[in-house]
Design a protein around this motif. Structure first.
Motif, PDB file in Angstrom:
ATOM      1  N   ARG A   1      59.499  62.494  38.622  1.00 49.50           N
ATOM      2  CA  ARG A   1      59.044  60.917  39.554  1.00 49.50           C
ATOM      3  C   ARG A   1      58.250  60.022  38.576  1.00 49.50           C
ATOM      4  O   ARG A   1      57.612  59.944  37.929  1.00 49.50           O
ATOM      5  CB  ARG A   1      57.583  61.510  40.102  1.00 49.50           C
ATOM      6  N   LEU A   2      59.137  58.473  38.032  1.00 51.44           N
ATOM      7  CA  LEU A   2      59.148  58.034  37.409  1.00 51.44           C
ATOM      8  C   LEU A   2      58.554  56.913  37.742  1.00 51.44           C
ATOM      9  O   LEU A   2      58.859  55.924  38.796  1.00 51.44           O
ATOM     10  CB  LEU A   2      60.486  57.849  36.569  1.00 51.44           C
ATOM     11  N   LEU A   3      56.854  56.375  36.987  1.00 53.02           N
ATOM     12  CA  LEU A   3      56.441  54.784  37.265  1.00 53.02           C
ATOM     13  C   LEU A   3      56.969  54.062  36.059  1.00 53.02           C
ATOM     14  O   LEU A   3      56.725  53.866  34.626  1.00 53.02           O
ATOM     15  CB  LEU A   3      54.639  54.824  36.942  1.00 53.02           C
ATOM     16  N   ILE A   4      56.931  52.641  36.432  1.00 50.56           N
ATOM     17  CA  ILE A   4      57.698  51.647  35.389  1.00 50.56           C
ATOM     18  C   ILE A   4      56.903  50.048  35.576  1.00 50.56           C
ATOM     19  O   ILE A   4      56.131  49.917  37.323  1.00 50.56           O
ATOM     20  CB  ILE A   4      59.085  51.166  35.889  1.00 50.56           C
ATOM     21  N   GLN A   5      56.495  50.099  34.766  1.00 47.03           N
ATOM     22  CA  GLN A   5      55.547  48.800  34.919  1.00 47.03           C
ATOM     23  C   GLN A   5      56.646  47.655  33.705  1.00 47.03           C
ATOM     24  O   GLN A   5      56.603  47.794  32.627  1.00 47.03           O
ATOM     25  CB  GLN A   5      54.456  48.257  34.160  1.00 47.03           C
ATOM     26  N   HIS A   6      57.044  46.691  34.356  1.00 49.46           N
ATOM     27  CA  HIS A   6      57.818  45.638  33.199  1.00 49.46           C
ATOM     28  C   HIS A   6      57.041  43.757  33.360  1.00 49.46           C
ATOM     29  O   HIS A   6      56.949  43.298  34.542  1.00 49.46           O
ATOM     30  CB  HIS A   6      59.235  45.440  33.609  1.00 49.46           C
TER      31      HIS A   6
ATOM     32  N   CYS B   1      55.141  40.092  36.718  1.00 46.00           N
ATOM     33  CA  CYS B   1      54.832  41.726  36.593  1.00 46.00           C
ATOM     34  C   CYS B   1      55.959  42.730  38.103  1.00 46.00           C
ATOM     35  O   CYS B   1      55.771  42.423  39.039  1.00 46.00           O
ATOM     36  CB  CYS B   1      53.075  42.007  36.847  1.00 46.00           C
ATOM     37  N   VAL B   2      56.472  43.517  37.194  1.00 43.85           N
ATOM     38  CA  VAL B   2      57.373  44.721  38.083  1.00 43.85           C
ATOM     39  C   VAL B   2      56.984  45.327  38.024  1.00 43.85           C
ATOM     40  O   VAL B   2      56.669  46.360  36.956  1.00 43.85           O
ATOM     41  CB  VAL B   2      58.537  44.453  37.991  1.00 43.85           C
ATOM     42  N   THR B   3      56.487  46.159  39.432  1.00 44.83           N
ATOM     43  CA  THR B   3      55.766  47.625  39.614  1.00 44.83           C
ATOM     44  C   THR B   3      56.366  48.054  40.687  1.00 44.83           C
ATOM     45  O   THR B   3      56.740  47.695  41.315  1.00 44.83           O
ATOM     46  CB  THR B   3      53.853  48.329  39.947  1.00 44.83           C
ATOM     47  N   GLY B   4      56.659  49.464  39.730  1.00 43.76           N
ATOM     48  CA  GLY B   4      57.142  50.762  40.876  1.00 43.76           C
ATOM     49  C   GLY B   4      57.660  52.272  40.877  1.00 43.76           C
ATOM     50  O   GLY B   4      56.680  52.340  39.870  1.00 43.76           O
ATOM     51  N   GLU B   5      57.908  52.516  41.263  1.00 44.30           N
ATOM     52  CA  GLU B   5      57.709  54.383  41.307  1.00 44.30           C
ATOM     53  C   GLU B   5      59.104  54.993  42.099  1.00 44.30           C
ATOM     54  O   GLU B   5      59.304  54.152  42.927  1.00 44.30           O
ATOM     55  CB  GLU B   5      56.351  54.747  42.314  1.00 44.30           C
ATOM     56  N   VAL B   6      59.935  55.363  41.289  1.00 43.10           N
ATOM     57  CA  VAL B   6      61.128  56.382  42.115  1.00 43.10           C
ATOM     58  C   VAL B   6      61.166  57.907  41.911  1.00 43.10           C
ATOM     59  O   VAL B   6      61.298  58.009  40.687  1.00 43.10           O
ATOM     60  CB  VAL B   6      62.616  54.977  40.543  1.00 43.10           C
ATOM     61  N   LEU B   7      61.731  58.016  42.438  1.00 45.06           N
ATOM     62  CA  LEU B   7      62.380  59.404  42.069  1.00 45.06           C
ATOM     63  C   LEU B   7      63.660  59.496  41.232  1.00 45.06           C
ATOM     64  O   LEU B   7      64.553  58.944  42.850  1.00 45.06           O
ATOM     65  CB  LEU B   7      61.960  60.159  43.799  1.00 45.06           C
TER      66      LEU B   7
ATOM     67  N   TRP C   1      58.108  49.576  45.205  1.00 44.76           N
ATOM     68  CA  TRP C   1      58.772  48.443  44.222  1.00 44.76           C
ATOM     69  C   TRP C   1      58.292  46.702  44.264  1.00 44.76           C
ATOM     70  O   TRP C   1      58.038  46.873  45.511  1.00 44.76           O
ATOM     71  CB  TRP C   1      60.130  48.634  44.153  1.00 44.76           C
ATOM     72  N   ARG C   2      57.709  46.293  43.774  1.00 42.85           N
ATOM     73  CA  ARG C   2      57.121  44.905  44.397  1.00 42.85           C
ATOM     74  C   ARG C   2      57.010  44.347  42.638  1.00 42.85           C
ATOM     75  O   ARG C   2      57.320  44.749  41.694  1.00 42.85           O
ATOM     76  CB  ARG C   2      55.895  44.921  44.742  1.00 42.85           C
ATOM     77  N   ILE C   3      57.725  42.438  43.112  1.00 46.67           N
ATOM     78  CA  ILE C   3      57.479  41.747  42.127  1.00 46.67           C
ATOM     79  C   ILE C   3      56.157  41.393  42.148  1.00 46.67           C
ATOM     80  O   ILE C   3      56.244  40.062  42.936  1.00 46.67           O
ATOM     81  CB  ILE C   3      59.113  40.965  41.947  1.00 46.67           C
ATOM     82  N   ASP C   4      55.729  40.682  41.138  1.00 46.23           N
ATOM     83  CA  ASP C   4      54.353  39.848  41.398  1.00 46.23           C
ATOM     84  C   ASP C   4      54.294  38.171  40.312  1.00 46.23           C
ATOM     85  O   ASP C   4      54.806  38.772  38.823  1.00 46.23           O
ATOM     86  CB  ASP C   4      52.784  40.429  40.890  1.00 46.23           C
ATOM     87  N   VAL C   5      53.831  37.172  40.637  1.00 43.62           N
ATOM     88  CA  VAL C   5      53.786  36.096  39.757  1.00 43.62           C
ATOM     89  C   VAL C   5      52.485  35.049  40.116  1.00 43.62           C
ATOM     90  O   VAL C   5      52.279  35.472  40.916  1.00 43.62           O
ATOM     91  CB  VAL C   5      54.996  34.873  41.034  1.00 43.62           C
TER      92      VAL C   5
END
Length: 275
Positions: free
Chosen positions: A2-7, A75-81, A39-43
């Protein structure tokens, strides 16, 4: 996993821009072995986002900003299995036949250095899967992986001559070599989790290749790490080369130049880390 991603991506312009349009390939899709929890993209400025799919089946977001624009923060944030499927890609959207991915591009041309890379393959004496693994290992052994990529994108042949490059460069070399060897191959953009938080690969998007192996279908190969992608990888976009799968590309109307800062953090969820 279960990975958390911030870009995080920040553009700063030395002069105000009248208009900025960007294509964002920053949203992964779900398929067997990869499930997007959220998953979401914020500007951080007044912008318009329009979501769709491109010809390769990638999820794209068109970003439109009217000037004056001096800075853009994404800012991209998400959670992936994820699960380890030994690199085998199943259940993903396939909009094009494999034969499309046999076509060389400027970045993956059949140059003399690429053909020389195939010299010791003994292609007739190996099954296709073994040949694909051997190509991946040969690229890994031949080219030293550097920490960061510059702003220029170099053809695969030049990377073989230089014997050094970033993960993007190694992926281009493997794609070029695989096509020259008779495979369909494509470039892939994504993320990788590293247990070493200071690893350069964990602080930026990661790049690898996928090869259509007869009898098996599409399989991922990462020449940077000499392995097939496992449950530490998140697959985002694919194309003939980097230009088709770049996380961000676009155009602007205005003078001056831009300064780009990128930060990526791929971590385990708290529950996964405590398990």
């Amino acid at each position: 996993m279960r990975l958390l991603i911030q870009h995080h991506t920040e553009y700063r312009f030395t002069e105000p821009q009248a208009r900025v349009v960007q294509m964002l390939r920053l949203t992964p899709g779900s398929h067997i072995g990869q499930n997007i929890v959220h998953w979401r993209i914020d500007v951080d400025c007044d912008a318009r986002l329009k979501h769709s799919n491109d010809g390769f089946g990638n999820i794209i977001s068109m970003l439109y900003l009217a000037g004056p624009v001096e800075r853009i923060g994404l800012c991209v944030t998400g959670e992936v299995l994820t699960e380890d499927r030994a690199g085998v890609v199943s259940g993903a959207i396939e909009t094009l036949p494999s034969v499309v991915f046999t076509r060389p591009t400027d970045l993956t041309a059949h140059s003399e250095p690429i053909l020389a890379l195939l010299g010791g393959q003994g292609q007739g004496s190996r099954d296709p899967l073994s040949r694909a693994h051997a190509l991946n290992s040969d690229v890994h052994a031949m080219i030293r992986c550097t920490a960061r990529r510059g702003t220029d994108v170099h053809p695969a042949g030049a990377i073989v001559v230089a014997k050094a490059g970033c993960s993007m460069d190694l992926a281009h070399v493997l794609v070029a070599a695989a096509r020259a060897a008779g495979f369909a191959a494509r470039f892939v953009t994504g993320y990788i989790y590293s247990e070493e938080p200071d690893s350069s690969h964990a602080q930026a998007p990661h790049f690898w290749a996928e090869i259509d192996v007869p009898g098996f279908g599409w399989i991922g190969f990462d020449p940077t790490n000499d392995q097939c992608p496992d449950d530490r990888y998140v697959r985002v976009a694919k194309g003939l080369d980097f230009r088709d799968a770049a996380p961000i590309s676009g155009a602007r109307v205005g003078g001056g130049h831009e300064v780009l800062n990128i930060g990526v953090d791929v971590s385990l969820s708290r529950a996964q880390a405590q398990a």
